[in-house]
Design a protein around this motif. Structure first.
Motif, short mmCIF file in Angstrom:
data_model
loop_
_atom_site.label_atom_id
_atom_site.label_comp_id
_atom_site.label_asym_id
_atom_site.label_seq_id
_atom_site.Cartn_x
_atom_site.Cartn_y
_atom_site.Cartn_z
N THR A 1 0.76 -1.00 -0.14
CA THR A 1 0.31 -0.11 0.15
C THR A 1 1.01 1.32 0.22
O THR A 1 0.86 2.22 -0.39
CB THR A 1 -0.14 -0.09 1.00
OG1 THR A 1 -1.73 -1.10 1.12
CG2 THR A 1 -2.16 0.71 0.86
N ILE A 2 1.74 1.10 0.58
CA ILE A 2 2.51 2.09 0.50
C ILE A 2 3.23 2.76 -0.67
O ILE A 2 4.50 3.16 -1.32
CB ILE A 2 3.63 2.37 2.13
CG1 ILE A 2 2.57 2.52 3.61
CG2 ILE A 2 4.69 3.36 2.33
CD1 ILE A 2 3.80 1.93 4.63
N LEU A 3 3.78 1.28 -1.12
CA LEU A 3 4.84 1.71 -2.18
C LEU A 3 4.26 1.76 -3.47
O LEU A 3 4.65 2.75 -4.46
CB LEU A 3 4.98 0.10 -2.68
CG LEU A 3 6.66 -0.15 -1.80
CD1 LEU A 3 7.20 -1.37 -1.56
CD2 LEU A 3 7.83 1.22 -1.62
N TYR A 4 2.99 1.57 -3.90
CA TYR A 4 1.89 1.47 -5.08
C TYR A 4 1.07 2.40 -4.71
O TYR A 4 0.71 2.92 -5.90
CB TYR A 4 2.01 0.06 -5.49
CG TYR A 4 2.71 -0.65 -5.69
CD1 TYR A 4 4.03 -0.11 -6.61
CD2 TYR A 4 2.77 -1.73 -5.06
CE1 TYR A 4 4.29 -1.27 -7.27
CE2 TYR A 4 4.10 -2.65 -5.15
CZ TYR A 4 4.76 -2.77 -6.19
OH TYR A 4 5.65 -3.28 -6.14
N GLY A 5 0.64 2.35 -3.36
CA GLY A 5 -0.82 3.48 -3.34
C GLY A 5 -1.35 5.14 -3.74
O GLY A 5 0.28 5.55 -3.59
N PHE A 6 -2.46 5.43 -3.80
CA PHE A 6 -2.53 6.84 -4.03
C PHE A 6 -1.82 7.24 -2.28
O PHE A 6 -2.50 7.27 -1.30
CB PHE A 6 -3.41 7.52 -4.75
CG PHE A 6 -4.26 8.43 -4.64
CD1 PHE A 6 -3.36 9.43 -5.58
CD2 PHE A 6 -4.99 8.90 -3.67
CE1 PHE A 6 -3.55 11.11 -5.59
CE2 PHE A 6 -5.28 10.54 -3.92
CZ PHE A 6 -4.60 11.21 -4.95
N GLU A 7 -1.37 8.78 -2.61
CA GLU A 7 -1.02 8.96 -0.82
C GLU A 7 -1.41 10.31 -1.05
O GLU A 7 -1.76 10.70 -2.13
CB GLU A 7 0.65 10.18 -1.01
CG GLU A 7 0.63 10.18 0.00
CD GLU A 7 2.03 11.08 0.52
OE1 GLU A 7 2.89 11.65 1.54
OE2 GLU A 7 2.77 10.45 -0.26
N LYS A 8 -2.67 10.69 0.16
CA LYS A 8 -3.32 12.16 0.42
C LYS A 8 -2.58 12.43 1.82
O LYS A 8 -2.79 11.33 3.14
CB LYS A 8 -4.79 11.61 0.49
CG LYS A 8 -5.57 12.36 0.78
CD LYS A 8 -6.16 13.20 -0.30
CE LYS A 8 -7.36 14.53 -0.40
NZ LYS A 8 -7.68 15.31 -1.07
N ASN A 9 -2.47 13.92 2.06
CA ASN A 9 -2.00 14.59 3.08
C ASN A 9 -2.79 14.99 3.56
O ASN A 9 -4.04 15.36 3.13
CB ASN A 9 -0.74 15.24 2.95
CG ASN A 9 0.51 14.59 2.06
OD1 ASN A 9 0.61 14.44 2.72
ND2 ASN A 9 0.48 15.62 1.42
N SER A 10 -3.64 14.81 5.35
CA SER A 10 -4.35 15.40 5.93
C SER A 10 -3.88 16.78 5.89
O SER A 10 -3.16 17.25 6.27
CB SER A 10 -4.82 14.82 6.96
OG SER A 10 -3.91 14.34 7.75
N LYS A 11 -4.96 17.66 6.22
CA LYS A 11 -5.02 18.79 6.99
C LYS A 11 -4.24 18.98 8.48
O LYS A 11 -3.25 19.82 9.00
CB LYS A 11 -6.70 19.17 7.12
CG LYS A 11 -7.11 19.75 6.03
CD LYS A 11 -7.66 20.76 6.32
CE LYS A 11 -8.88 20.65 5.43
NZ LYS A 11 -10.22 20.88 5.35
N ASP A 12 -4.43 17.22 8.46
CA ASP A 12 -3.14 17.47 10.53
C ASP A 12 -1.90 16.71 10.56
O ASP A 12 -1.31 16.23 11.31
CB ASP A 12 -4.56 16.90 11.38
CG ASP A 12 -4.52 15.08 11.18
OD1 ASP A 12 -4.46 14.82 10.35
OD2 ASP A 12 -4.79 14.61 11.76
#
Length: 91
Positions: free
Chosen positions: A24-35
């Motif tokens: 999941t970390i290698l291939y997944g889509f990353e989204k940053n949260s506000k926190d």
């Protein structure tokens, strides 16, 4: 990257493997949260595209999400069955 005690507990409860988290970390889509958290998501379309184009077989991890805090510690991991866009859900 470190796993918190909470993450280890949730992994055991949910049957999440270290291989699922790594994929999941290698291939997944990353989204940053506000926190400041980073949420990695393996969407259905992404998993299918990786398999079709690069023959990377992670179909069994479809829907996995991994949440990492601002100190690069994995705080939880779960599989979202219907893969809704509830990006900010953290237990």
């Amino acid at each position: 990257m470190l796993l918190t005690l909470h993450a280890l507990s949730r992994m055991k409860q949910r049957g999440v493997t270290k291989e699922a988290i790594i994929s999941t970390i290698l291939y997944g889509f990353e989204k940053n949260s506000k926190d400041g958290r980073h949420i990695y998501n393996l969407t259905k379309s992404l998993v299918k595209k990786l398999f079709k184009k690069e023959r990377i077989d992670i179909l069994k991890y479809e829907g996995m999400r991994v949440v990492i805090d601002e100190n690069d510690q994995i705080i939880t991991a779960y599989k979202c069955i219907n893969n809704r866009k509830d990006w900010y859900y953290v237990d």
